[in-house]
Motif scaffolding. Structure first.
Motif, PDB file in Angstrom:
ATOM      1  N   UNK A 133       0.826  -1.209   0.000  1.00 29.21           N
ATOM      2  CA  UNK A 133       0.000   0.000   0.000  1.00 29.21           C
ATOM      3  C   UNK A 133       0.862   1.263   0.000  1.00 29.21           C
ATOM      4  N   UNK A 134       1.945   1.227   0.757  1.00 30.39           N
ATOM      5  CA  UNK A 134       2.822   2.395   0.788  1.00 30.39           C
ATOM      6  C   UNK A 134       3.389   2.665  -0.606  1.00 30.39           C
ATOM      7  N   UNK A 135       3.709   1.595  -1.305  1.00 34.26           N
ATOM      8  CA  UNK A 135       4.222   1.754  -2.662  1.00 34.26           C
ATOM      9  C   UNK A 135       3.125   2.330  -3.565  1.00 34.26           C
ATOM     10  N   UNK A 136       1.903   1.819  -3.380  1.00 31.93           N
ATOM     11  CA  UNK A 136       0.787   2.299  -4.202  1.00 31.93           C
ATOM     12  C   UNK A 136       0.448   3.761  -3.902  1.00 31.93           C
ATOM     13  N   UNK A 137       0.861   4.238  -2.732  1.00 30.62           N
ATOM     14  CA  UNK A 137       0.635   5.650  -2.396  1.00 30.62           C
ATOM     15  C   UNK A 137       1.719   6.554  -2.977  1.00 30.62           C
ATOM     16  N   UNK A 138       2.764   5.926  -3.525  1.00 31.44           N
ATOM     17  CA  UNK A 138       3.812   6.707  -4.182  1.00 31.44           C
ATOM     18  C   UNK A 138       5.137   6.734  -3.440  1.00 31.44           C
ATOM     19  N   UNK A 139       5.256   5.936  -2.390  1.00 33.13           N
ATOM     20  CA  UNK A 139       6.496   5.953  -1.608  1.00 33.13           C
ATOM     21  C   UNK A 139       7.564   5.077  -2.260  1.00 33.13           C
ATOM     22  N   UNK A 140       8.790   5.591  -2.306  1.00 27.27           N
ATOM     23  CA  UNK A 140       9.912   4.780  -2.776  1.00 27.27           C
ATOM     24  C   UNK A 140      10.381   3.948  -1.589  1.00 27.27           C
ATOM     25  N   UNK A 141       9.833   2.751  -1.496  1.00 28.70           N
ATOM     26  CA  UNK A 141       9.995   1.931  -0.292  1.00 28.70           C
ATOM     27  C   UNK A 141      11.452   1.591  -0.018  1.00 28.70           C
ATOM     28  N   UNK A 142      12.192   1.215  -1.059  1.00 30.07           N
ATOM     29  CA  UNK A 142      13.596   0.791  -0.826  1.00 30.07           C
ATOM     30  C   UNK A 142      14.403   1.927  -0.224  1.00 30.07           C
ATOM     31  N   UNK A 143      14.075   3.162  -0.612  1.00 30.18           N
ATOM     32  CA  UNK A 143      14.839   4.311  -0.141  1.00 30.18           C
ATOM     33  C   UNK A 143      14.593   4.539   1.362  1.00 30.18           C
ATOM     34  N   UNK A 144      13.339   4.379   1.756  1.00 30.07           N
ATOM     35  CA  UNK A 144      13.013   4.540   3.180  1.00 30.07           C
ATOM     36  C   UNK A 144      13.753   3.491   4.003  1.00 30.07           C
ATOM     37  N   UNK A 145      13.715   2.243   3.507  1.00 33.18           N
ATOM     38  CA  UNK A 145      14.400   1.158   4.229  1.00 33.18           C
ATOM     39  C   UNK A 145      15.906   1.416   4.298  1.00 33.18           C
ATOM     40  N   UNK A 146      16.475   1.845   3.176  1.00 32.54           N
ATOM     41  CA  UNK A 146      17.921   2.088   3.140  1.00 32.54           C
ATOM     42  C   UNK A 146      18.297   3.238   4.071  1.00 32.54           C
ATOM     43  N   UNK A 147      17.513   4.303   4.048  1.00 34.33           N
ATOM     44  CA  UNK A 147      17.813   5.459   4.910  1.00 34.33           C
ATOM     45  C   UNK A 147      17.794   5.059   6.390  1.00 34.33           C
ATOM     46  N   UNK A 148      16.760   4.309   6.774  1.00 29.44           N
ATOM     47  CA  UNK A 148      16.660   3.915   8.181  1.00 29.44           C
ATOM     48  C   UNK A 148      17.770   2.919   8.530  1.00 29.44           C
ATOM     49  N   UNK A 200      -3.757   8.785  11.340  1.00 26.86           N
ATOM     50  CA  UNK A 200      -2.418   8.367  10.928  1.00 26.86           C
ATOM     51  C   UNK A 200      -2.438   7.679   9.561  1.00 26.86           C
ATOM     52  N   UNK A 201      -3.513   6.915   9.289  1.00 24.13           N
ATOM     53  CA  UNK A 201      -3.654   6.285   7.979  1.00 24.13           C
ATOM     54  C   UNK A 201      -3.700   7.338   6.878  1.00 24.13           C
ATOM     55  N   UNK A 202      -4.542   8.339   7.086  1.00 23.31           N
ATOM     56  CA  UNK A 202      -4.659   9.408   6.086  1.00 23.31           C
ATOM     57  C   UNK A 202      -3.358  10.208   6.022  1.00 23.31           C
ATOM     58  N   UNK A 203      -2.730  10.372   7.195  1.00 19.36           N
ATOM     59  CA  UNK A 203      -1.479  11.139   7.274  1.00 19.36           C
ATOM     60  C   UNK A 203      -0.355  10.497   6.481  1.00 19.36           C
ATOM     61  N   UNK A 204      -0.282   9.167   6.502  1.00 21.20           N
ATOM     62  CA  UNK A 204       0.770   8.470   5.747  1.00 21.20           C
ATOM     63  C   UNK A 204       0.651   8.779   4.260  1.00 21.20           C
ATOM     64  N   UNK A 205      -0.584   8.708   3.765  1.00 25.02           N
ATOM     65  CA  UNK A 205      -0.803   8.970   2.336  1.00 25.02           C
ATOM     66  C   UNK A 205      -0.510  10.431   2.012  1.00 25.02           C
ATOM     67  N   UNK A 206      -0.978  11.322   2.870  1.00 22.07           N
ATOM     68  CA  UNK A 206      -0.783  12.751   2.622  1.00 22.07           C
ATOM     69  C   UNK A 206       0.696  13.125   2.678  1.00 22.07           C
ATOM     70  N   UNK A 207       1.416  12.506   3.610  1.00 20.63           N
ATOM     71  CA  UNK A 207       2.842  12.802   3.751  1.00 20.63           C
ATOM     72  C   UNK A 207       3.596  12.467   2.466  1.00 20.63           C
ATOM     73  N   UNK A 208       3.209  11.361   1.833  1.00 23.50           N
ATOM     74  CA  UNK A 208       3.865  10.996   0.570  1.00 23.50           C
ATOM     75  C   UNK A 208       3.565  12.065  -0.481  1.00 23.50           C
ATOM     76  N   UNK A 209       2.296  12.468  -0.548  1.00 23.00           N
ATOM     77  CA  UNK A 209       1.882  13.454  -1.560  1.00 23.00           C
ATOM     78  C   UNK A 209       2.574  14.802  -1.364  1.00 23.00           C
ATOM     79  N   UNK A 210       2.728  15.209  -0.103  1.00 25.10           N
ATOM     80  CA  UNK A 210       3.295  16.538   0.166  1.00 25.10           C
ATOM     81  C   UNK A 210       4.820  16.527   0.300  1.00 25.10           C
TER      82      UNK A 210
END
Lengths: 334, 247
Positions: free
Chosen positions: A197-212, B95-105
């Motif tokens: 889901x995090x990936x589907x929201x647009x997050x570059x997952x590998x980068x977050x993991x690598x940074x942490x 927090x669920x909505x915040x995670x998505x919003x944080x990525x967008x912003x």
């Protein structure tokens, strides 16, 4: 998302008080044990950040600690760089190596992630063991402690060094909390809960993991630097996978994903080790039985068990006076 | 705004998407209908990049995004909700909505500040919570809210990335008739310039919300047109009653 509660604050105060008491009252042997606990606590905090809050169970954190120790030793002795600069350099180098390991391993999960980190750890161990520059099996000696004489502190004194380690551990704990409460820390929690889901929201997952993983590596590296300064001698054994395994045992024993739990685990593990080893050479067996009991009880370690039993009760009792409606009441029969 | 050209996908001998071409204009609300196994979710998975098509292409706002991974497509404005809730269970609605919003912003990787404390994040979180009627539950954990409210949150999380195109996979799946009616209002009240592609089995909702309807059967587009045309369609009835072979 990491949250403090009353119980966590109480245990932190208790641990800090016990450490301070020990630091001011103990003799040489007691101070050595305290320092050992504090350095182990740094390593297990680093491991808890990635394993407990990111689901990245690492078996190379011992090696990262060793990289920090060797980097400091080489920079401060062979290269003749001033210890404070050598410390910064060693921590930065360990962070960079950890970032690279995190970036590569972030594509794998579960047992494959564990095996990949184990492979990296063993590669580092073998290299340090074989390369002449690291002193081979003999290790490196003559490692200097940080010189704080300009503020009237002699770190060659065991008591001062133990107190210094306590201050550093406190700072590492504070930084760990800040990391976990930051945007990066929240994203890490999201990735652990639901990577897809995090990936589907647009997050570059590998980068977050690598940074942490890189940040965690910096903490492990700092623990290594202090371990090298503590003993003033290092050997390849510091990079062995058994150090990583032991750190993982401590995190699980204390309470994975709680930050406070691993501190409890570090204290319990070192005290148990010293007390039991005075009685029997088979002390690992006793620790093994305790670990099995903790795992089989399905409690999240010693602190997790305490928190599950009393954490909510304490919070409820405290909130009774300044009570706000609970979610269930707002929701009705939802 | 969103276009597919001759999208084709097979799993071994099973042909799940057959030459599918769709074109959604900005602000268009299209419902995808089709029986189980028609390839609707597989089509969604190809649109967002979770599956790679064997051939064909996906275009978002004029750009060919076929080769882009999931996260990059999402950052370009393609967001989806899932048929089964894929929420962050241990966290609160906020927090669920915040995670998505944080990525967008762009706050999702910030190291020294809490993304949820940022004014721009809080603003969007509150706005989305209002849009999907989640304000009363904002501080409740996902585990404390009912299934229907979780479905609202599922849509809310997808909306919180402020997408250009929102794909919703059966948003009313598993909810009761009362809650389903609530979804009609929820979807109808979303910004008119938001392009939506919705997989739905609830015909009432489909005809209430849709500007256009596409019907898939055995991975193939068998109807593409206005709801009025679909309403009396014998073809549609036959597909849903299982008489496709005779249709």
């Amino acid at each position: 998302m990491f949250r403090h509660n009353t119980l966590r604050y109480a245990v932190l105060v208790l641990l800090a008080s016990a450490a301070l008491f020990q630091a001011f009252t103990a003799e040489y042997f007691g101070l050595e044990i305290l320092t050992e606990i504090l350095i182990l606590a740094m390593l297990v905090l680093a491991l808890d950040i990635v394993a407990g809050f990111g689901g990245m169970v690492s078996l190379c954190h011992g090696a990262l600690m060793g990289v920090g120790a060797y980097a400091y030793a080489l920079l401060s002795t062979t290269a003749g760089i001033a210890p404070p600069v050598a410390m910064v350099g060693a921590v930065a180098l360990t962070g960079a190596i950890a970032w690279a390991i995190g970036a590569i391993c972030s594509r794998s999960h579960g047992i494959y992630f564990i095996m990949a980190t184990l492979a990296f750890g063993q590669m580092a161990y073998s290299y340090v063991f074989e390369a002449p520059i690291f002193g081979g099996d003999d290790g490196l000696g003559g490692i200097a402690r940080l010189d704080l004489s300009f503020v009237g502190i002699d770190l060659n004194d065991s008591r001062s060094f133990a107190l210094f380690c306590l201050v550093v551990l406190g700072a590492i704990y504070g930084v760990s909390v800040l990391i976990l409460r930051s945007g990066l820390g929240r994203s890490l929690t999201g990735v652990m809960h639901n990577e897809q889901r995090m990936r589907a929201l647009g997050l570059t997952v590998w980068r977050v993991k690598a940074d942490v993983f890189g940040l965690s590596g910096m903490i492990a590296g700092l623990a290594g630097v202090l371990a090298a300064q503590h003993i003033m001698y290092i050997s390849p054994g510091l990079l062995s996978w058994t150090v990583s395994g032991e750190a993982l045992v401590v995190v699980i024993l204390g309470g994975l994903g709680t930050l406070v739990g691993p501190l409890v685990g570090a204290a319990a593990f070192v005290v148990l080790k010293h007390e039991l080893s005075a009685v029997t050479t088979y002390w690992h067996l006793v620790v093994g039985v305790i670990l099995i009991a903790v795992v089989m009880s399905r409690a999240n370690g010693i602190f997790g068990w305490i928190e599950a039993r009393w954490g909510d009760r304490i919070e409820r009792r405290l909130s009774d006076t300044t009570r706000k409606p609970e979610a269930k009441e707002v929701l009705g029969d939802a | 705004m969103l276009e597919t050209r001759n999208l084709d996908k097979s799993f071994g001998a099973v042909h799940v998407t057959r030459n599918v071409s769709l074109k959604l204009e900005r602000g268009e609300r299209r419902i995808i209908l089709g029986p189980n196994g028609a390839g609707k979710t597989t089509l969604f998975n190809q649109l967002v990049g979770e599956l790679t098509p064997d051939s064909g292409s996906v275009h978002l706002a004029g750009e060919d995004v076929t080769a882009l991974p999931v996260a990059k497509r999402a950052r370009r404005g393609l967001s989806r909700s899932y048929q089964k809730n894929t929420l962050f269970d241990g966290l609160t609605v906020e927090e669920n909505l915040g995670l998505a919003t944080a990525v967008h912003t762009g706050n999702a990787t910030q190291l020294w500040s809490d993304s949820l404390a940022k004014p721009e994040v809080r603003e969007i979180v509150n706005e989305v919570a209002e849009q999907v009627n989640l304000m009363p539950y904002i501080h409740a954990k996902v585990s404390e809210i009912s299934y229907g409210v979780r479905r609202q949150l599922e849509v809310g999380v997808a909306l919180a990335t402020r997408p250009l195109v929102l794909l919703m996979d059966e948003p009313t799946s598993g909810v009761g008739p009362e809650m389903s009616k609530g979804f009609h209002d929820l979807l109808n009240n979303l910004p008119r310039d938001l392009t939506m592609l919705i997989i739905e089995h609830d015909m009432d909702l489909a005809f209430d919300v849709a500007d256009t309807i596409t019907v898939l059967n055995y991975g193939e587009v068998v109807f593409d047109g206005l709801p009025e045309a679909a309403r009396g369609s014998k073809l549609l009835k036959d597909i849903y009653l299982g008489n496709w072979e005779d249709a």
